[in-house]
Design a protein around this motif. Structure first.
Motif, short mmCIF file in Angstrom:
data_model
loop_
_atom_site.label_atom_id
_atom_site.label_comp_id
_atom_site.label_asym_id
_atom_site.label_seq_id
_atom_site.Cartn_x
_atom_site.Cartn_y
_atom_site.Cartn_z
N GLN A 163 -2.88 8.12 9.32
CA GLN A 163 -4.23 7.57 9.36
C GLN A 163 -4.23 6.09 9.03
N ILE A 164 -3.42 5.71 8.05
CA ILE A 164 -3.34 4.31 7.64
C ILE A 164 -2.78 3.46 8.78
N LYS A 165 -1.79 3.99 9.49
CA LYS A 165 -1.23 3.24 10.62
C LYS A 165 -2.27 3.05 11.72
N ILE A 181 -6.31 -1.85 3.16
CA ILE A 181 -5.73 -2.13 1.84
C ILE A 181 -6.27 -1.14 0.80
N GLN A 182 -7.57 -0.84 0.91
CA GLN A 182 -8.16 0.12 -0.02
C GLN A 182 -7.48 1.48 0.11
N ASN A 229 -5.20 3.44 -2.74
CA ASN A 229 -5.65 4.73 -3.24
C ASN A 229 -4.58 5.81 -3.16
N LEU A 230 -3.44 5.48 -2.55
CA LEU A 230 -2.34 6.44 -2.50
C LEU A 230 -1.78 6.65 -3.90
N LYS A 265 -8.36 -6.90 -5.16
CA LYS A 265 -8.07 -5.47 -5.23
C LYS A 265 -6.58 -5.23 -5.47
N LEU A 266 -5.75 -5.99 -4.77
CA LEU A 266 -4.31 -5.85 -4.96
C LEU A 266 -3.89 -6.36 -6.33
N LEU A 267 -4.50 -7.45 -6.76
CA LEU A 267 -4.19 -7.99 -8.08
C LEU A 267 -4.55 -7.00 -9.17
N GLN A 268 -5.66 -6.30 -8.98
CA GLN A 268 -6.07 -5.27 -9.93
C GLN A 268 -5.02 -4.15 -10.02
N SER A 269 -4.48 -3.76 -8.89
CA SER A 269 -3.43 -2.73 -8.88
C SER A 269 -2.16 -3.22 -9.55
N TYR A 270 -1.78 -4.47 -9.28
CA TYR A 270 -0.60 -5.02 -9.95
C TYR A 270 -0.79 -5.07 -11.47
N SER A 271 -2.01 -5.34 -11.91
CA SER A 271 -2.27 -5.41 -13.35
C SER A 271 -2.08 -4.05 -14.02
N ARG A 272 -2.21 -2.98 -13.24
CA ARG A 272 -2.04 -1.63 -13.78
C ARG A 272 -0.62 -1.11 -13.62
#
Length: 507
Positions: free
Chosen positions: A3-5, A23-24, A28-29, A54-61
């Motif tokens: 689906q992502i592809k 990206i969202q 979410n994976l 959004k990506l920066l938020q994920s990197y922070s976690r």
């Protein structure tokens, strides 16, 4: 991923809006696909800061921190959210210097320091140990929100300064559940269990409007365990079930530990079995149950549970082996304990720690194998602490071994010069062997220290309130009534003994 592809193909035709959706989806994976997202961003014509944030938020976690920092420098037009997420990364990965530089950069760019951003900076400074920086910034904020208070209080609590944390807590204009939970967990994590219980009770009963959540409950239950507040623990259990908090694995694990430490091992077992039926057990669950059975002398059940844990695919850790060795100690299973100790490194690649050596010294000492215990101490790869020597001294006291007792006591005098109890134990060993000159010398050395043994005390729970009593204590507000009732009980007991004595004489 199919689906992502498909979304990716659509993105190539439609542009930024679909890119954000893609990206969202990637983020979410479980786990999020950070590298794919990063590659998409760098190869897109987007100038919006939203997907970058959004990506920066994920990197922070999830990290790594280097990627978070690199991404921040590539954001076309960083906004306050960008700074906030990077401050969060600095806090998560303990990068105080990067956090200070980022704070200076924020000021240089002239961004307004609103409460949300200020709180993220305070949180960063608090978590990275720069408490004075956090407090200075806190004092500069014209309008502090509850989150900023909570961040600073949490920083002091994590660093063990509960005095300042309590002063800040008392000064708060409004408190939420995070505020109360921070204090409860702070006290508990710093070993101030009675204070943790008292704050929890004040929140639960006096405030009323702010009710405990799963984190609060999981924080107070260990405190209940350490002060023996079984009644309160049972009330918390009922509350957790009523409010649906019981499904939280941390709450259930805390219940297993609390019931085990408070002597209600059957209740602990029931919670443990409930978790098995729902498939919610983790390694901590097994460890808590094994430990509970071990300290209650149910060695066979503890070792059976260890075998079942392994059969279900759980790999034991160092805490598991503390419980297993304790089970062997309380069950007098010397050979089994020795085999488990050897298997730690051989079969599980776990290097024994001080706690494991302490269990082994206690195991050997209780069995009367004092020389083996002493030889084990001499071969330890780390310096023995007071617990190790204390276990040997206690075993020597039980078996009347003077020579090794003197060796253990000599180390304890250096490690714990304030602890006069070690002198008392040594003098009792001398007395049991009739060495009265040595008894006198031990007491002379103890008096020379001019230190009193710490007064013992008891904690009694009544209607959810914790009462602490010292010997001949008169500090309790109802001490007159307490002593009056004790006098009446003593009178009744004496009269009953006298009646039984007179009846026996009459026969």
């Amino acid at each position: 991923m199919n689906q992502i592809k498909q979304i990716h193909a659509h993105t190539l035709r439609q542009g930024t809006l679909s890119l954000q959706l893609l990206i969202q989806k990637l983020l979410n994976l479980h786990p999020p696909n950070l590298s794919y997202s990063h590659s998409l961003l760098l190869n897109s014509p987007s100038t919006s800061s939203f997907p970058f944030n959004k990506l920066l938020q994920s990197y922070s976690r999830h990290g790594p921190f280097s990627q978070a920092l690199s991404l921040f420098t590539q954001i076309p037009s960083p906004n306050l959210h960008s700074f906030t997420f990077l401050f969060s990364a600095c806090a998560s990965f303990l990068r105080p210097l990067a956090g200070q530089s980022l704070h200076a950069h924020l000021i240089k760019l002239g961004f307004p320091l609103d409460p949300f951003v200020a709180t993220s900076i305070i949180d960063m400074y608090s978590k990275t140990g720069l408490l004075q920086h956090a407090h200075n910034l806190f004092d500069e904020i014209p309008q502090r929100d509850t989150a900023s208070w909570n961040s600073l209080i949490g920083g002091y609590a994590r660093n063990g300064n509960m005095g300042i944390a309590r002063d800040l807590f008392d000064a708060m204009p409004t408190r939420n559940v995070v505020s109360w939970t921070t204090m409860v967990s702070g006290y508990a994590q710093n070993g101030l269990y009675l204070e943790a219980v008292e704050v929890f009770l004040k929140m639960w009963r006096e405030e009323g409007e702010v009710m405990p959540n799963a984190v609060t409950v999981a924080s107070v239950l260990p405190a209940c365990a350490n002060v023996g507040a079984l009644g309160l623990g049972m009330s918390v259990d009922e509350y957790a079930r009523r409010e649906g908090l019981i499904e939280n694995v941390f709450v259930r694990n805390a219940l297993v530990e609390m019931y085990g430490k408070c002597g209600s091992i059957e209740r602990a077992r029931r919670v443990f079995e409930e978790m098995g039926r729902s498939g919610r057990r983790n390694l901590c669950t097994w460890n808590s149950m094994i430990m509970g059975l071990a300290v209650h002398g149910r060695a066979g059940e503890a070792l059976e549970l260890f075998d079942e844990m392994r059969a279900r695919g759980f790999t034991p850790d160092d805490i598991t082996f503390v419980g297993v060795l304790l089970a062997c100690t309380h069950g007098g299973l010397v050979h089994q304990g020795q085999n488990f100790f050897k298997s730690m490194e051989k079969d599980f690649s776990i290097t024994p720690k001080l706690e494991h050596y302490g269990c082994m010294v206690d195991l050997l000492g209780r069995a009367g194998l004092l020389n083996e215990a002493y030889n084990l101490i001499k071969t330890m790869p780390m310096e023995p602490d007071s617990v190790i020597w204390g276990a040997l001294l206690g075993a020597c006291s039980f078996h009347g071994e003077i020579k090794l007792a003197e060796i253990a006591a000599e180390f304890l005098f250096k490690l714990e010069p304030w602890n006069t109890g070690n002198h008392v134990i040594l003098s009792n060993i001398y007395a049991s062997s009739g060495k009265w000159n040595s008894v006198a010398e031990a007491w002379r050395l103890m008096r020379g220290k001019q230190q009193k043994k710490a007064a013992g005390y008891s904690i009694i729970e009544l209607d959810g309130i914790m009462h602490k009593f010292l010997v001949e204590d008169k500090s309790h507000p109802e001490y007159r009534d307490i002593y009056l009732l004790l006098s009446e009980l003593m009178f009744i007991m004496r009269r009953q003994v006298d009646d039984e004595f007179n009846l026996d004489c009459g026969d």
